[in-house]
Design an enzyme around this catalytic site. Structure first.
Site, mmCIF file in Angstrom:
data_model
loop_
_atom_site.group_PDB
_atom_site.id
_atom_site.type_symbol
_atom_site.label_atom_id
_atom_site.label_comp_id
_atom_site.label_asym_id
_atom_site.label_seq_id
_atom_site.Cartn_x
_atom_site.Cartn_y
_atom_site.Cartn_z
ATOM 1 N N HIS A 165 18.242 -53.397 32.880
ATOM 2 C CA HIS A 165 18.363 -51.805 32.878
ATOM 3 C C HIS A 165 18.029 -51.413 34.104
ATOM 4 C CE1 HIS A 165 20.107 -51.187 28.343
ATOM 5 N NE2 HIS A 165 20.896 -51.925 28.818
ATOM 6 N N ASN A 195 13.794 -52.631 28.817
ATOM 7 C CA ASN A 195 12.902 -51.646 29.133
ATOM 8 C C ASN A 195 12.936 -52.103 30.579
ATOM 9 O OD1 ASN A 195 12.268 -51.208 26.093
ATOM 10 N ND2 ASN A 195 10.421 -52.585 26.259
ATOM 11 N N VAL A 196 12.562 -50.355 31.847
ATOM 12 C CA VAL A 196 12.117 -50.249 33.037
ATOM 13 C C VAL A 196 10.719 -50.209 33.326
ATOM 14 C CG1 VAL A 196 15.117 -49.376 32.862
ATOM 15 C CG2 VAL A 196 12.648 -47.850 32.461
ATOM 16 N N TYR A 215 12.130 -37.968 35.360
ATOM 17 C CA TYR A 215 11.569 -39.485 35.477
ATOM 18 C C TYR A 215 10.486 -39.184 35.714
ATOM 19 C CZ TYR A 215 15.879 -41.842 34.519
ATOM 20 O OH TYR A 215 16.870 -42.368 33.353
ATOM 21 N N CYS A 234 16.329 -39.866 50.733
ATOM 22 C CA CYS A 234 15.907 -41.100 51.566
ATOM 23 C C CYS A 234 15.428 -40.758 52.932
ATOM 24 C CB CYS A 234 17.639 -41.795 51.234
ATOM 25 S SG CYS A 234 17.919 -43.303 52.394
ATOM 26 N N THR A 245 13.815 -53.674 19.187
ATOM 27 C CA THR A 245 15.536 -52.537 20.107
ATOM 28 C C THR A 245 15.891 -52.894 18.422
ATOM 29 O OG1 THR A 245 17.029 -52.960 21.382
ATOM 30 C CG2 THR A 245 16.738 -55.066 19.870
ATOM 31 N N SER A 246 16.338 -51.196 19.117
ATOM 32 C CA SER A 246 17.022 -50.499 17.698
ATOM 33 C C SER A 246 19.008 -51.587 17.615
ATOM 34 C CB SER A 246 17.998 -49.089 18.105
ATOM 35 O OG SER A 246 18.303 -49.633 18.829
ATOM 36 N N CYS A 283 22.814 -44.051 50.278
ATOM 37 C CA CYS A 283 22.919 -45.260 51.485
ATOM 38 C C CYS A 283 22.680 -46.387 50.313
ATOM 39 C CB CYS A 283 21.687 -44.952 53.053
ATOM 40 S SG CYS A 283 20.904 -45.073 52.150
#
Ligand code: BV8
Ligand code: ZN
Length: 264
Positions: free
Chosen positions: A134, A103-104, A68, A170, A211-212, A145
């Site tokens: 998403h 999409n993100v 990520y 966090c 999109t697929s 948390c």
């Protein structure tokens, strides 16, 4: 403009209510690899379906986190393309467009801000903001948390298949952070999904871009339009499981087709 495209354009220009559903293909021309595009970078050695899961994060949080962080740094260098901007401009000019994305990458959001500033006085960008089914790559969520925060910085060594970066923790409870996205096997936000299905079933036209149509429940949204006898326009580079059912299928890159199709 082909006959087909002219008819699709006519349908969109006359429509009262429009639903637009987008997938990774709308961001391809911005340089964001699609999920089918397993030929670049970290993705070459790992299938997204194997990394974008709670099990993968439990098994090897640092590998998933590094993937990520690698994607964040990549997307941070990308800009909205002509397709994102065409959708944003159309949504601001048209007034009743529900933009729903799988999409993100946040590029629809950025396109909305750009399009809103193109007018004087500037428009409110809100009507062009997407529902992000998403989640958002540039947001973290605490695995303990649940606290949400802006994405941890990606400076330092570029994450990649051989360069792992330590998982951020966090600030409140010190548990591991995770990207605030919906992984495979995780539930989507129920109300956002219900709203999208309802909007599609009541829309005058549903435009499906890049999109697929393989990932559910999002891929079910255009089916809700078809189930209510609403026309569906598909824009894609290749055939998908939706193609045989679509009212119109326009083949080509979204960045070239959308500005023509959505010109107001
Ligand atoms: C759920 C965020 C239930 C993360 C993503 C077994 C076990 C568990 C679940 C399942 C299972 N079998 C099936 C499922 C359901 C599963 C699913 O659908 N799997 C698929 C693989 C079969 N779905 C889920 O797990 C969903 N959750 O079902 O939960 C539940 C219910 C209650 C309680 C608990 C659980 C969650 C799905 C969301 C997963 N997260 N993303 C991240 O990004 O890291 S999905 C991710 O992949 C994307 O968001 C996107 O949705 C999907 C990729 O699809 P596309 O966007 O379409 O991209 P793709 O690369 O596939 O295609 C690109 C297209 O663009 C191509 O067609 C190409 O031709 C075209 N294109 C390329 N360039 C261009 C272009 N078009 C135009 N112009 C161009 N220039
Ligand atoms: Zn926490």
């Amino acid at each position: 403009m082909t006959e087909l495209r002219a008819e699709a354009r006519e349908l969109l220009s006359k429509a009262e209510r429009v639903v637009v559903l987008t997938g990774a293909g709308v961001s391809a021309e911005s340089g964001v690899p699609t999920f089918r595009d397993a030929t670049t970078g970290l993705w070459r050695s790992h299938r997204p379906e194997d990394l974008a899961t709670p099990e993968a994060f439990r098994r090897d949080p640092e590998l998933v986190w590094s993937w990520y962080q690698w994607r964040r740094r990549l997307v941070g260098r990308c800009e909205p393309n002509a397709g994102h901007l065409a959708i944003a401009r159309f949504a601001l000019a048209h007034g009743h467009v529900d933009l729903v994305t799988q999409n993100v990458d946040g590029l629809h959001h950025r396109a909305a801000l750009t399009a809103a500033l193109e007018t004087s006085p500037p428009k409110d960008p809100l009507p062009a903001f997407p529902t992000e089914l998403h989640g958002a790559l540039m947001r973290d969520r605490c695995s303990g948390c649940g606290l949400r925060s802006d994405a941890a910085p990606t400076d330092g060594p570029e994450a990649g298949p051989d360069v792992r970066v330590p998982v951020a923790r966090c600030s409140e409870c010190r548990a591991l952070l995770r990207p605030d996205v919906v992984w495979f096997g995780e539930a989507l936000d129920v109300s956002a999904l219900e709203d999208a299905f309802t909007a599609a079933a009541e829309a005058d036209v549903c435009l499906v871009v890049g999109t697929s149509s393989l990932v559910y429940p999002a891929a079910g949204i255009p089916r809700a339009a078809l189930g209510a006898d609403r026309p569906v326009i598909e824009v894609n580079m290749e055939a998908t499981p939706l193609t045989p059912h679509a009212t119109y299928t326009l083949n080509g890159p979204a960045g070239r087709i959308l500005p023509e199709l959505l010109a107001t």
